[in-house]
Scaffold this active site. Structure first.
Site, PDB file in Angstrom:
ATOM      1  N   TYR A 120      -1.379   4.986  10.695  1.00  0.00           N
ATOM      2  CA  TYR A 120      -1.338   4.738  11.296  1.00  0.00           C
ATOM      3  C   TYR A 120      -2.139   5.166  13.101  1.00  0.00           C
ATOM      4  O   TYR A 120      -1.428   4.720  13.564  1.00  0.00           O
ATOM      5  CB  TYR A 120       0.120   3.607  11.796  1.00  0.00           C
ATOM      6  CG  TYR A 120       0.773   3.377  11.031  1.00  0.00           C
ATOM      7  CD1 TYR A 120      -0.523   2.261   9.600  1.00  0.00           C
ATOM      8  CD2 TYR A 120       1.439   1.943  10.873  1.00  0.00           C
ATOM      9  CE1 TYR A 120      -0.559   1.266   8.966  1.00  0.00           C
ATOM     10  CE2 TYR A 120       1.845   1.090   9.835  1.00  0.00           C
ATOM     11  CZ  TYR A 120       1.572   1.155   9.200  1.00  0.00           C
ATOM     12  OH  TYR A 120       1.804   0.159   8.129  1.00  0.00           O
ATOM     13  N   LYS A 168       4.761  11.448  -1.020  1.00  0.00           N
ATOM     14  CA  LYS A 168       3.312  11.310  -2.036  1.00  0.00           C
ATOM     15  C   LYS A 168       3.280  12.731  -2.392  1.00  0.00           C
ATOM     16  O   LYS A 168       2.096  12.817  -1.452  1.00  0.00           O
ATOM     17  CB  LYS A 168       2.731  10.187  -1.594  1.00  0.00           C
ATOM     18  CG  LYS A 168       2.058   9.976  -3.274  1.00  0.00           C
ATOM     19  CD  LYS A 168       2.751   9.275  -4.741  1.00  0.00           C
ATOM     20  CE  LYS A 168       1.783   9.114  -5.385  1.00  0.00           C
ATOM     21  NZ  LYS A 168       2.547   8.366  -6.469  1.00  0.00           N
ATOM     22  N   ASP A 200       6.682   6.272  -5.010  1.00  0.00           N
ATOM     23  CA  ASP A 200       6.289   5.023  -5.914  1.00  0.00           C
ATOM     24  C   ASP A 200       8.180   5.026  -6.555  1.00  0.00           C
ATOM     25  O   ASP A 200       8.589   4.149  -6.596  1.00  0.00           O
ATOM     26  CB  ASP A 200       5.232   5.165  -6.808  1.00  0.00           C
ATOM     27  CG  ASP A 200       4.793   6.554  -7.236  1.00  0.00           C
ATOM     28  OD1 ASP A 200       5.495   7.677  -6.422  1.00  0.00           O
ATOM     29  OD2 ASP A 200       4.104   6.623  -8.288  1.00  0.00           O
ATOM     30  N   ASP A 224       7.229   1.918   6.349  1.00  0.00           N
ATOM     31  CA  ASP A 224       7.083   0.091   6.988  1.00  0.00           C
ATOM     32  C   ASP A 224       7.851  -0.259   5.857  1.00  0.00           C
ATOM     33  O   ASP A 224       8.349  -0.553   6.144  1.00  0.00           O
ATOM     34  CB  ASP A 224       5.435   0.331   7.543  1.00  0.00           C
ATOM     35  CG  ASP A 224       5.332  -1.113   8.481  1.00  0.00           C
ATOM     36  OD1 ASP A 224       6.429  -1.425   8.590  1.00  0.00           O
ATOM     37  OD2 ASP A 224       4.191  -0.882   8.747  1.00  0.00           O
ATOM     38  N   ASP A 228      11.217  -2.512   4.284  1.00  0.00           N
ATOM     39  CA  ASP A 228      10.462  -3.967   4.420  1.00  0.00           C
ATOM     40  C   ASP A 228      11.498  -4.845   2.798  1.00  0.00           C
ATOM     41  O   ASP A 228      12.089  -5.632   2.615  1.00  0.00           O
ATOM     42  CB  ASP A 228       9.425  -4.709   4.415  1.00  0.00           C
ATOM     43  CG  ASP A 228       9.024  -4.995   5.534  1.00  0.00           C
ATOM     44  OD1 ASP A 228       9.544  -4.426   6.390  1.00  0.00           O
ATOM     45  OD2 ASP A 228       8.448  -6.245   5.949  1.00  0.00           O
TER      46      ASP A 228
HETATM   47 MG    MG Z   1       6.692  -3.442   8.443  1.00  0.00          MG
END
Ligand code: MG
Ligand code: NAI
Length: 327
Positions: A120, A168, A200, A224, A228
């Site tokens: 990001y 990772k 993962d 992120d 969720d």
């Molecule tokens: Mg989000």
């Protein structure tokens, strides 16, 4: 001392849940002065700017900011707002509440998400019609800053017993390798226990048995997505708060977005934003008030009224009034 609180409702249900959280804060005996500012799709349409300079300045100078959500302009609003408060960590608790129908009612997790870099960091290019590229940035300094925070958050003085580093690094050896090694080293220097998990594998393990984990420290994108995912385990996005913490100020916001499918109907669940406001109280060291808000939200979730996302029929204002009544 009066604390200056910036209030940025944004778009969609941000306009409904943010005032609800402010009402809860106003019901407490705390010395807050609220200043409201605009950001998001609506102000962009009106002025051409999704994040007006005044709004950025307000967040950069207020003691704390309460933010709702922005729509299509989310990235243009939230990334600079996190920068305005100098935020290097996004705290995302994902906890199942008694009485709420959750996929995994035993879930009680906290994600500490790196908040400034990774994928990001904005280095994305369209090279040719066929090829787009992205540069993933990991710095030792940002990883250290996050790790130092994690050590305080989950170290010997806390209610936690160390943390898990999710990464990772088996594939992204340089970037996640640097992240993992730096975080592990800071933890070792501070006498904080850690273990590690590949992101993962974490996704599977947390669904099968979330009690294997407690505090999870992870890079930006992983935090992120995985938080969720955890929202799905506890009963939906309407319950997840978050705190973006910087050295001198913080920005508090629900994890969810503008929920265009229900915006304007007055039925958005205000719990995520009210719990974010409780995190704001904790940040400003109003611990008793924060505990009271947490308790009032928990009782309301357990005994109702509840909004439709939790199977109820109540409105945002009904739930807010019930929380304030319990305070
Ligand atoms: Mg989000
Ligand atoms: P969303 O979080 O807005 O909604 C996903 C689903 O969860 C919808 O069905 C919605 O009704 C439900 N939901 C979310 N919050 C709820 C609440 N408080 N009460 C009841 N139900 C709730 O995510 P979506 O649909 O992917 O994105 C919609 C818009 O929000 C997009 O424009 C996106 O860019 C923006 N967004 C903004 C964020 C921010 O400002 N931080 C974060 C995520 C999305």
């Amino acid at each position: 001392m009066t604390h200056e609180i910036a209030v940025i409702p944004g778009d969609g249900i941000g306009q409904e849940v943010t005032p609800a959280a402010v009402e809860v804060l106003e019901a407490l005996d705390v010395d807050f002065s609220f200043t409201e500012a605009e950001a998001g799709d609506a102000v962009k349409e009106a002025t051409g700017e999704a994040l007006p300079d005044e709004t950025y300045e307000l967040a950069a100078t207020a003691d704390a900011t309460l933010f709702g959500a922005a729509g299509k302009t989310a990235a243009d609003v939230i990334l600079p707002l996190r920068e305005a408060v100098g935020s290097f960590v996004n705290i995302r608790p994902a906890k199942a509440y008694p009485g709420i129908d959750a996929v995994r009612p035993e879930t009680d997790l906290v994600f500490l998400r790196e908040n400034t870099e990774g994928v990001y960091s904005g280095h994305e290019d369209r090279l040719t019609e066929d090829v787009a590229t992205l540069t993933r940035v990991t710095t030792q300094s940002a990883s250290e800053q996050l790790a130092e925070f994690a050590c305080e958050y989950a170290g010997p003085e806390s209610d936690h017993d160390g943390f898990t580093i999710a990464h990772k690094a088996n594939v992204m050896r340089e970037t996640d390798g640097l992240f993992r090694d730096t975080v592990a080293e800071v933890a070792a220097d501070n006498g904080v226990d850690t273990d590690e998990v590949l992101i993962d594998a974490f996704a599977t393990k947390v669904c099968l048995d979330p009690t294997q984990f407690d505090v999870i420290v992870c890079p930006n994108l992983a935090g992120d997505v995985l938080s969720d995912l955890a929202a799905g385990l506890v009963g939906g996005l309407g319950l997840l708060p978050s705190a973006n913490i910087g050295p001198d100020r913080g920005l508090f916001e629900p994890v969810h977005g503008t929920a265009p499918d229900i915006a304007g109907e007055g039925v958005a669940n205000p719990a995520a934003t009210i719990i974010s406001a409780a995190m704001l109280l904790e940040y400003l060291e109003y611990d008793e008030e924060a505990a009271a808000v947490h308790a009032a939200v928990e009782e309301t979730l357990a005994d109702g009224p509840r909004t439709p996302d939790l199977g109820g029929e109540a409105s945002t204002t009904d739930v807010t009034a019930a929380v304030i009544e319990r305070l």
